[in-house]
Scaffold this motif. Structure first.
Motif, short mmCIF file in Angstrom:
data_model
loop_
_atom_site.label_atom_id
_atom_site.label_comp_id
_atom_site.label_asym_id
_atom_site.label_seq_id
_atom_site.Cartn_x
_atom_site.Cartn_y
_atom_site.Cartn_z
N ASN A 1 0.83 -1.22 0.00
CA ASN A 1 0.00 0.00 0.00
C ASN A 1 0.86 1.26 0.00
O ASN A 1 0.53 2.26 -0.66
CB ASN A 1 -0.95 0.00 1.20
CG ASN A 1 -2.18 -0.87 0.96
OD1 ASN A 1 -2.63 -0.97 -0.18
ND2 ASN A 1 -2.71 -1.48 2.01
N GLU A 2 1.96 1.19 0.72
CA GLU A 2 2.86 2.36 0.73
C GLU A 2 3.43 2.61 -0.67
O GLU A 2 3.44 3.75 -1.16
CB GLU A 2 3.99 2.12 1.74
CG GLU A 2 3.52 2.12 3.18
CD GLU A 2 4.65 1.78 4.14
OE1 GLU A 2 5.78 1.50 3.65
OE2 GLU A 2 4.43 1.80 5.37
N GLN B 1 0.66 3.66 -3.21
CA GLN B 1 0.32 5.07 -3.06
C GLN B 1 1.39 5.95 -3.72
O GLN B 1 1.08 6.91 -4.42
CB GLN B 1 0.18 5.42 -1.58
CG GLN B 1 -0.08 6.87 -1.27
CD GLN B 1 -1.47 7.31 -1.72
OE1 GLN B 1 -2.36 6.49 -1.93
NE2 GLN B 1 -1.66 8.62 -1.90
N LYS B 2 2.65 5.59 -3.53
CA LYS B 2 3.75 6.39 -4.08
C LYS B 2 3.72 6.38 -5.60
O LYS B 2 3.77 7.43 -6.25
CB LYS B 2 5.10 5.86 -3.56
CG LYS B 2 6.28 6.67 -4.04
CD LYS B 2 7.59 6.11 -3.51
CE LYS B 2 7.94 4.80 -4.19
NZ LYS B 2 9.28 4.31 -3.81
N GLN C 1 0.54 8.16 -7.10
CA GLN C 1 0.66 9.62 -7.10
C GLN C 1 1.66 10.10 -8.15
O GLN C 1 1.49 11.17 -8.74
CB GLN C 1 1.07 10.11 -5.72
CG GLN C 1 -0.01 9.95 -4.66
CD GLN C 1 0.43 10.42 -3.29
OE1 GLN C 1 1.63 10.67 -3.07
NE2 GLN C 1 -0.53 10.56 -2.36
N GLU D 1 -5.20 8.92 -4.42
CA GLU D 1 -4.97 7.90 -3.41
C GLU D 1 -5.29 6.51 -3.98
O GLU D 1 -6.20 6.37 -4.81
CB GLU D 1 -5.84 8.17 -2.17
CG GLU D 1 -5.50 9.43 -1.43
CD GLU D 1 -6.38 9.65 -0.21
OE1 GLU D 1 -7.24 8.77 0.03
OE2 GLU D 1 -6.20 10.65 0.49
N SER E 1 -5.16 2.13 -2.61
CA SER E 1 -4.85 1.17 -1.54
C SER E 1 -5.52 -0.16 -1.82
O SER E 1 -6.44 -0.27 -2.64
CB SER E 1 -5.33 1.73 -0.19
OG SER E 1 -6.75 1.86 -0.20
N GLN F 1 -8.64 6.73 -5.75
CA GLN F 1 -9.27 8.06 -5.75
C GLN F 1 -8.40 8.97 -6.62
O GLN F 1 -7.28 9.33 -6.25
CB GLN F 1 -9.38 8.63 -4.34
CG GLN F 1 -9.98 10.02 -4.28
CD GLN F 1 -11.42 10.04 -4.76
OE1 GLN F 1 -12.26 9.32 -4.26
NE2 GLN F 1 -11.72 10.89 -5.74
#
Length: 707
Positions: A561-562, A565-566, A569, A576, A578, A598
């Motif tokens: 998830n980290e 997300q990176k 973006q 966002e 996840s 999102q």
């Protein structure tokens, strides 16, 4: 870098042997559409054990083999081998280099090898899973499959995430343990049923064994008595036999010497009847006969001379001269009569001879005398007479010599007779000694025969002992006991045999059945205990693996998830994204993975409303995120950038460079921005013959040449 090279031969459009060597962190494979560059990615799937022909754009194994054309015939097999550097122990195998090879034949048969040794597909999968490599996992993404993780069910998506986290090895172990646990439970049920079936029969046999216990005690006692008796008897027979053999040696040797000497004495007795004297007598007799013939011849010649010369016949004064021929015939007749008279030794022949002479002379009385004055005839007769007398002298000399030899021979015979009398005396002495030694040997032989009888008696006892179950081969000889003690031991054996027979004996079949059943029951009991212990151990292993999987999955999901997300973006300039664990509707006991996104400046929270480009970017972000958490040794991206515009292609290239820090990348692309990120390029071309060919260039070398 772990991936060193891949070699294709007869695989799809790569009809000829082609090798791709990877020396840069990022390698690109480029070429026009239809040149066969995607076949390289499928070759990776093939050699790593992919079993789905659909994922390799085929229906069956032979579809992977070069089909042939008018210029080059079809191949009989397709072969792909991949080589890894294992100096860092990436694989759980004791080799610095690992070469995995797969061959498919026209009949659909597959062969797998590791460093040239034939192995099973299962062995390939286990070896690769230990290095976080699979046949078609997250590290091989082909064109059109980038969206696969987005469109997959939440249950399948969880499996993809687990594979990306390197949990496949743990899952293999857990599945294997669960299979073993299931098998163990089945075995426990089967063993329990078997043991319950044995219980009634075992109880019945135990009652039988109590009745037989006394017989067994007697049997054991008898066996021990047998063993003691046989061991002592063997020792007695051995020592007694050795003693008797020693006692027999000296008289046998002496008897052999005496017999040999007697045989020589007999030969001497036979040789004393020498033929020497007989030969001399035969020679004397022969000489006498020859001499007699010569004397007769001399008499005849003298008679002829007398007749020829006119004197020598004076019986009657008036006898006339006789012709020579008639005289010669008459003398021959006289000679025959004399020989007959000598042989018969009677007077008949002599009287007849005298009468015959008178009759012969009477024929010539008063007959006119013939002329006898024949000087040649007289000379011839005198010469013949001289030769006869010379021969007679020679015979006399030889006869005298033979007489002397005969006298010497008689003297030797007398000496020999004296020796023979001494030899005869010695002969009788030897005869007496022979009788003594023969008597001694006979006495030893009698003892040996008695010992042989003892042996036969022992054999009878041994047979009886064997019938009782005594292994007589293991019985060792023990100390010799007095014969009275052995006789008493034999009586004790016979008494015990009688008591055993009266007790009914031992039913060995019941004993064997009980012992076998008891052993079987004890074995089943141990088997149940072992199975129970194995079950507990397997449950511990499964619980431990389940806990390990849960822990690793939870920790890995946080990291994914980290990274997700990176990268999300980075591609969307915000937003966002996840992954979330949710309960599946189909399987309540298993969780799935849901993707939530999102987009910046948009109210989009589900994947269904994303455009094609947005889905491509989201899938790329997720794939790269999964790769960063548990980086595989290499990642193959087959035109995953095809749907990106120029701006996103630049971002994609930057992400590729970032990703190459942890994993070796092989990019199959048309995108110029992606090509620029590669350190080496392989160009794939295809001519009119339909065969894919490779061209390679390294950017570092090209730059140095350009400068």
């Amino acid at each position: 870098m772990h991936l060193q090279s891949i070699e294709l031969s007869g695989f799809k459009s790569f009809a000829k042997k082609s090798t791709l060597k990877f020396t840069s962190p990022i390698a690109g494979i480029v070429g026009p559409n239809g040149s066969g560059k995607s076949n390289a990615a499928e070759a990776f799937r093939f050699v790593l054990g992919e079993q789905s022909m659909k994922s390799m754009r085929g229906r069956r194994g032979p579809d992977m083999i070069w089909a042939g054309n008018e210029r080059m015939p079809q191949a009989n097999r397709a072969r792909v081998s991949i080589q890894f550097n294992n100096k860092s122990n990436l694989f759980d195998i004791d080799f610095d280099e690992v070469v995995v090879e797969r061959i498919v034949h026209r009949d659909g048969a597959n062969e797998y090898t590791i460093n040239g040794s034939k192995v099973r597909l299962k062995d390939i999968a286990e070896l690769l899973s230990s290095a976080n490599i699979g046949a078609s996992g997250h590290h091989i993404i082909s064109q059109g499959e980038a969206d696969r993780i987005l469109s997959a069910s939440i249950g399948n998506r969880r499996e993809m995430v687990e594979e990306a986290l390197g949990l496949r090895a743990f899952q293999f172990k857990k599945a294997e343990s669960e299979k073993k646990l299931e098998k163990t439970s089945e075995n426990m049920k089967e063993v329990g049923i078997l043991r319950r079936e044995l219980t009634p029969q075992l109880t019945h046999l135990e009652r039988q064994m109590k009745k037989l216990e006394r017989s067994r005690e007697l049997r054991t006692q008898l066996k021990n008595t047998y063993r003691t008796y046989i061991g002592r008897e063997r020792a007695y027979i051995f020592e007694q036999g050795k003693t008797l053999e020693n006692e027999k040696i000296w008289p046998t040797q002496e008897l052999s010497k005496i017999s040999e000497e007697l045989l020589q004495q007999d030969v001497q007795d036979e040789t004393k009847s020498s033929t020497e004297l007989k030969d001399l007598d035969e020679r004397v007799n022969g000489l006498k006969e020859e001499r007699l013939k010569l004397e007769n011849a001399r008499g005849r010649i003298e008679g002829q001379l007398s007749l020829v010369s006119g004197g020598g016949i004076s019986k009657k004064a008036n006898v006339a001269q006789i012709p020579f021929v008639r005289v010669e015939e008459f003398l021959d007749e006289v000679e025959e009569k004399l020989i007959a008279a000598r042989k018969s030794e009677d007077t008949y022949h002599l009287d007849h001879l005298i009468e015959r002479i008178e009759n012969f002379l009477a024929q010539f009385q008063d007959s006119p005398a013939e002329d006898s004055s024949n000087p040649d005839l007289v000379a011839s007769l005198e010469l013949e007479l001289k030769e006869i007398e010379e021969s007679l002298d020679a015979f006399y000399v030889e006869e005298g010599a033979i007489v002397m030899q005969r006298a010497n021979a008689l003297s030797k015979i007398e000496d020999k007779q004296n020796e023979e009398r001494e030899a005869q005396r010695h002969f009788f002495e030897l005869k007496e000694k022979k009788i003594i030694f023969e008597r001694d040997i006979a006495e030893v032989q009698r003892k040996i025969e008695s010992l042989n009888y003892t042996k036969k008696s022992l054999e009878s006892v041994e047979w009886r002992a064997q019938d009782l179950g005594v292994n007589i081969r293991d019985i060792e000889s023990v100390g010799v006991m007095p014969r009275e003690d052995q006789v008493e031991s034999l009586r004790e054996i016979e008494k015990t045999e009688v008591r055993l027979e009266e007790s009914g004996g031992v039913d060995e079949s019941v004993v064997r059945e009980y012992e076998e059943l008891k052993i079987r029951d004890e074995f089943l009991e141990r088997e149940i205990n072992d199975l129970e212990q194995s079950k507990l151990t397997l449950l511990d292993i499964i619980n431990s693996l389940s806990g390990e999987l849960t822990t690793r999955f939870d920790e890995g999901l946080v990291k994914i998830n980290e990274e997700f997300q990176k990268f999300f973006q980075m591609l969307f300039d915000g937003g966002e994204a996840s992954l979330k664990v949710v309960r599946t509707e189909e399987e309540e006991t298993k969780d799935g993975i849901e993707i939530r996104v999102q987009l910046p400046r948009k109210k989009v929270a589900t994947l269904d409303v994303l455009s094609g480009g947005e889905r491509a970017l989201a899938s790329i972000a997720l794939i790269f995120a999964m790769s960063q958490v548990n980086p595989p040794p290499f990642i193959i991206l087959d035109e995953t950038d095809a749907a990106l515009d120029e701006a996103n292609s630049k971002r994609y290239a930057d992400m590729v460079k970032e990703l190459s820090k942890k994993s070796q990348l092989i990019l199959i692309t048309h995108n110029r921005q992606t090509m620029e990120a590669a350190g080496e390029l392989y160009g794939v071309t295809m001519g009119s013959d339909g065969i894919s060919k490779l061209l390679s260039v390294k950017f570092e070398e090209a730059l140095s040449v350009a400068k």
